[in-house]
Design a protein around this motif. Structure first.
Motif, short mmCIF file in Angstrom:
data_model
loop_
_atom_site.label_atom_id
_atom_site.label_comp_id
_atom_site.label_asym_id
_atom_site.label_seq_id
_atom_site.Cartn_x
_atom_site.Cartn_y
_atom_site.Cartn_z
N VAL A 1 5.20 -16.06 13.72
CA VAL A 1 4.47 -16.20 14.98
C VAL A 1 3.77 -14.91 15.41
CG1 VAL A 1 4.75 -16.75 17.44
CG2 VAL A 1 6.12 -17.95 15.74
N LEU A 2 4.30 -13.77 15.06
CA LEU A 2 3.83 -12.49 15.59
C LEU A 2 2.53 -11.97 14.97
CD1 LEU A 2 7.22 -10.58 15.80
CD2 LEU A 2 5.98 -11.69 17.65
N GLY A 3 2.09 -12.55 13.88
CA GLY A 3 0.91 -12.04 13.20
C GLY A 3 1.31 -11.27 11.96
N PRO A 4 0.36 -10.60 11.33
CA PRO A 4 0.62 -9.93 10.05
C PRO A 4 1.54 -8.72 10.21
CG PRO A 4 -1.56 -9.37 10.83
CD PRO A 4 -1.03 -10.42 11.76
N VAL A 5 2.18 -8.35 9.10
CA VAL A 5 3.00 -7.14 9.06
C VAL A 5 2.06 -5.97 8.79
CG1 VAL A 5 4.85 -5.95 7.86
CG2 VAL A 5 5.00 -8.42 8.21
N ILE A 6 1.92 -5.10 9.78
CA ILE A 6 1.06 -3.91 9.68
C ILE A 6 1.91 -2.72 10.11
CG2 ILE A 6 -1.02 -2.76 10.49
CD1 ILE A 6 -2.13 -5.56 11.15
N TRP A 7 2.02 -1.75 9.21
CA TRP A 7 2.84 -0.57 9.47
C TRP A 7 1.99 0.59 9.96
CZ3 TRP A 7 7.87 -1.51 9.45
CH2 TRP A 7 8.34 -2.59 8.71
N GLN B 1 0.84 -1.20 0.00
CA GLN B 1 0.00 0.00 0.00
C GLN B 1 0.88 1.25 0.00
OE1 GLN B 1 -2.52 -0.84 3.50
NE2 GLN B 1 -4.24 -1.00 2.06
N SER B 2 0.31 2.36 -0.49
CA SER B 2 1.04 3.63 -0.56
C SER B 2 0.41 4.65 0.39
CB SER B 2 1.00 4.19 -1.98
OG SER B 2 1.65 3.33 -2.87
N PRO B 3 1.01 4.84 1.56
CA PRO B 3 0.46 5.83 2.49
C PRO B 3 0.66 7.25 1.96
CG PRO B 3 2.46 4.85 3.38
CD PRO B 3 2.18 4.16 2.10
N PRO C 1 7.37 -1.56 1.08
CA PRO C 1 7.97 -2.76 0.50
C PRO C 1 7.21 -4.04 0.88
CG PRO C 1 9.66 -1.41 1.54
CD PRO C 1 8.33 -0.81 1.89
N THR C 2 7.09 -4.92 -0.10
CA THR C 2 6.43 -6.21 0.16
C THR C 2 7.43 -7.27 0.58
OG1 THR C 2 6.61 -6.78 -2.18
CG2 THR C 2 4.55 -5.75 -1.47
N ASN C 3 8.71 -7.00 0.39
CA ASN C 3 9.73 -7.99 0.71
C ASN C 3 10.62 -7.58 1.88
OD1 ASN C 3 11.03 -5.90 -0.55
ND2 ASN C 3 12.24 -7.16 -1.92
#
Length: 77
Positions: free
Chosen positions: A60-66, A26-28, A52-54
């Motif tokens: 274990v921690l759950g999804p990557v959410i910025w 996504q583009s904030p 970045p997607t990579n």
């Protein structure tokens, strides 16, 4: 954790831009430092650039959410 030296150049704000979560790809709308809500990693994302997607992933921690931590304010020209 983001660090700074000169507090005179920073201002606390409660604008809603800090409340949103952004997914990789996504583009904030704001240039700034973004922090992963689940692991604490930080990245810099320029306005108009996709997160970045990579960069990294979690097992274990759950999804990557910025989440926006500090944004760069541009003055009108």
């Amino acid at each position: 954790m983001a660090k700074f030296k000169y507090s005179a150049h920073l201002k606390q704000s409660d604008v809603s831009a800090f409340d949103n979560g952004w997914l990789p790809g996504q583009s904030p709308p704001n240039s700034g430092i973004y922090r992963c809500k689940n692991c604490g990693d930080e990245i810099v994302v320029p306005r108009g650039t996709a997160i970045p997607t990579n960069h990294h992933e979690h097992i274990v921690l759950g999804p990557v959410i910025w989440q926006l931590l500090v944004f760069a304010q541009e003055h009108p020209k």
